[in-house]
Design a protein around this motif. Structure first.
Motif, PDB file in Angstrom:
ATOM      1  N   HIS A   7       0.832  -1.206   0.000  1.00  0.00           N
ATOM      2  CA  HIS A   7       0.000   0.000   0.000  1.00  0.00           C
ATOM      3  C   HIS A   7       0.865   1.254   0.000  1.00  0.00           C
ATOM      4  O   HIS A   7       0.551   2.231  -0.702  1.00  0.00           O
ATOM      5  CB  HIS A   7      -0.942   0.009   1.203  1.00  0.00           C
ATOM      6  N   TYR A   8       1.951   1.233   0.747  1.00  0.00           N
ATOM      7  CA  TYR A   8       2.882   2.368   0.731  1.00  0.00           C
ATOM      8  C   TYR A   8       3.371   2.629  -0.693  1.00  0.00           C
ATOM      9  O   TYR A   8       3.379   3.780  -1.162  1.00  0.00           O
ATOM     10  CB  TYR A   8       4.059   2.081   1.655  1.00  0.00           C
ATOM     11  N   GLY A 281      -6.250   0.961  11.144  1.00  0.00           N
ATOM     12  CA  GLY A 281      -6.227   1.554   9.810  1.00  0.00           C
ATOM     13  C   GLY A 281      -6.442   0.590   8.670  1.00  0.00           C
ATOM     14  O   GLY A 281      -5.979   0.862   7.557  1.00  0.00           O
ATOM     15  N   GLN A 284      -8.577   1.360   3.558  1.00  0.00           N
ATOM     16  CA  GLN A 284      -7.832   2.464   2.940  1.00  0.00           C
ATOM     17  C   GLN A 284      -8.312   2.656   1.501  1.00  0.00           C
ATOM     18  O   GLN A 284      -8.763   1.727   0.841  1.00  0.00           O
ATOM     19  CB  GLN A 284      -6.329   2.157   2.913  1.00  0.00           C
ATOM     20  N   LEU A 297      -8.870   7.950   4.064  1.00  0.00           N
ATOM     21  CA  LEU A 297      -8.486   7.347   5.334  1.00  0.00           C
ATOM     22  C   LEU A 297      -9.723   6.915   6.119  1.00  0.00           C
ATOM     23  O   LEU A 297     -10.818   7.439   5.910  1.00  0.00           O
ATOM     24  CB  LEU A 297      -7.679   8.343   6.171  1.00  0.00           C
ATOM     25  N   SER A 303      -6.463   5.633  13.795  1.00  0.00           N
ATOM     26  CA  SER A 303      -6.252   5.105  12.450  1.00  0.00           C
ATOM     27  C   SER A 303      -5.786   6.209  11.512  1.00  0.00           C
ATOM     28  O   SER A 303      -4.896   6.007  10.682  1.00  0.00           O
ATOM     29  CB  SER A 303      -7.546   4.489  11.911  1.00  0.00           C
ATOM     30  N   SER A 307      -2.128   6.286   9.789  1.00  0.00           N
ATOM     31  CA  SER A 307      -2.122   6.313   8.323  1.00  0.00           C
ATOM     32  C   SER A 307      -1.437   7.561   7.782  1.00  0.00           C
ATOM     33  O   SER A 307      -0.760   7.503   6.746  1.00  0.00           O
ATOM     34  CB  SER A 307      -3.560   6.248   7.798  1.00  0.00           C
TER      35      SER A 307
END
Length: 403
Positions: A7-8, A281, A284, A297, A303, A307
């Motif tokens: 996800h990053y 979190g 997303q 978010l 969370s 995030s």
């Protein structure tokens, strides 16, 4: 579920740096330098005295022997006389060294000491302590020489950088334009700060949390707090932000609820939604609306906090012009100061502090997604991997510092 690193990487792929602009240096604090900086002036710009005292030739100095004083050089003045053998010139801190002098005897090492700093220049001084050649002299360019590369592009400018830029001869500098961030908080349960709370309603903390974190990194923030889940109002607010901003962040409305307006309105508009293997979190959203990056978010404040540090602030720094870091590069190492348990299956990112024994949770409730009251204590996020059930005191753990 997606991994946190996946996800990053997806989030970081959304942004491109803003264009370069030229600004006065007093408007450059917090901006990202757009080009390398080389010195136009040397630092120091001329050879000068580092003390109030007397410019001399070291070879002329003998303890107890008088030297005639032939001139006086205040700070900001230009020397008019060359130092002659067997003489001294009174000089103030920062004043240019006269030709012929190689040393400064500080006034405290002369007979009479501060009496020699009166309005009238003394006719002569007597040195009371030995002095080394070149003592108390700051030489031109000993810190920075003309032409030296001093700062590199993609440097975030602090007040220290601004002061140095002025000393190096710069009145203006090329930087990346400040990022415009739009923030859209949703939820019919939200109430403005200070409003009375009916049963089932909560204060809107996310708008201020997200706005403040973005402003810490120099962003220009536009916040819209809907305090509703009405689709038309959301569409109008979201469209207005997308048209004006470089990045749009929404909070709330991304899970599986029947009234989650964000997911319902943006799922078909270029924004993807997924569960990420993290706690807190998990829900997303990410994507683009046109060319504008959009990050969605969850609504729970912890969370949001986690995030922001894991995904949104790294993206914001990248759009600002900083060199992007890999996911692993964001972390450093710490030692657990206590033990805590973790459920298998998701990486846990717990707000934590450095206690007397090492890293400990910032809240007795651990990483609960609603524990916003403990967030001001947090200094970093402590990572417990998905496959680890227990962290024991003394274990080496990964932590994400708040930059």
């Amino acid at each position: 579920m997606k991994t946190v690193q996946q996800h990053y990487n997806d989030v970081m792929s959304l942004g491109a740096p803003t264009e370069l602009v030229t600004v006065p240096i007093d408007q450059a604090r917090g901006k990202i330098l757009g080009e390398d900086v080389t010195a136009r002036y040397a630092i120091p710009p001329f050879t000068n005295s580092s003390m109030d005292g007397f410019a001399v030739r070291a070879s002329d100095v003998q303890v107890g022997q008088a030297l005639s004083v032939i001139d006086d050089i205040p700070a900001g003045a230009v020397p008019h006389r060359e130092l002659l053998a067997g003489t001294a010139i009174r000089i103030m801190t920062g004043a240019p060294m006269p030709a012929g002098a190689d040393t400064v005897v500080k006034v405290e090492d002369t007979a009479g000491q501060m009496a020699n700093m009166g309005a009238e220049v003394p006719a002569a001084i007597t040195v009371t302590a030995p002095v080394d050649e070149r003592a108390n002299v700051r030489y031109m360019g000993e810190d920075v020489a003309v032409g030296d590369q001093v700062f590199t592009r993609q440097t975030r400018l602090t007040p220290a950088h601004i002061g140095a830029l002025s000393a190096l001869g710069y009145g203006h500098v090329r930087v990346h334009r400040g990022v415009r961030v739009g923030i859209l908080a949703t939820g019919s349960e939200l109430r403005a700060p200070g409003q009375p709370l009916e049963h089932g309603s909560i204060p809107d903390s996310n708008s201020f949390l997200v706005s403040g974190l973005c402003q810490e990194y120099g962003a220009n923030v536009m916040t819209m707090s809907l305090h509703s889940d009405e689709p038309t109002a959301f569409d109008e607010a979201f469209t207005a932000l997308v048209e004006q901003c470089d990045l749009v962040i929404t909070t709330g409305g991304v899970s599986a609820g029947a009234f989650d307006v964000v997911k319902a309105r943006l799922h078909s508009a270029g924004v993807e939604f997924a569960h990420v293997a993290m706690q807190p979190g998990k829900p997303q959203g990410w994507g683009r609306s046109g060319s504008t990056p959009v990050i969605c978010l969850p609504g729970n404040p912890v969370s949001v906090f986690v995030s922001m540090h894991l995904f949104v602030l790294p993206l914001l720094r990248s759009i600002s012009g900083e060199i992007p870091l890999s996911f692993d590069e964001m972390f450093t190492w710490g030692v657990a100061g206590t033990s805590w348990r973790h459920k298998y299956g998701r990486d846990q990112f717990m707000p934590a502090i450095l206690g007397p024994t090492g890293v400990v949770p910032a809240s007795a409730g651990g990483s609960g997604s609603h524990l916003v009251g403990s967030l001001p204590r947090a200094e970093f996020l402590a990572l417990t991997p998905a496959t680890t059930e227990w962290i024991h005191a003394g274990d080496t753990i990964r932590i994400l510092p708040f930059r």
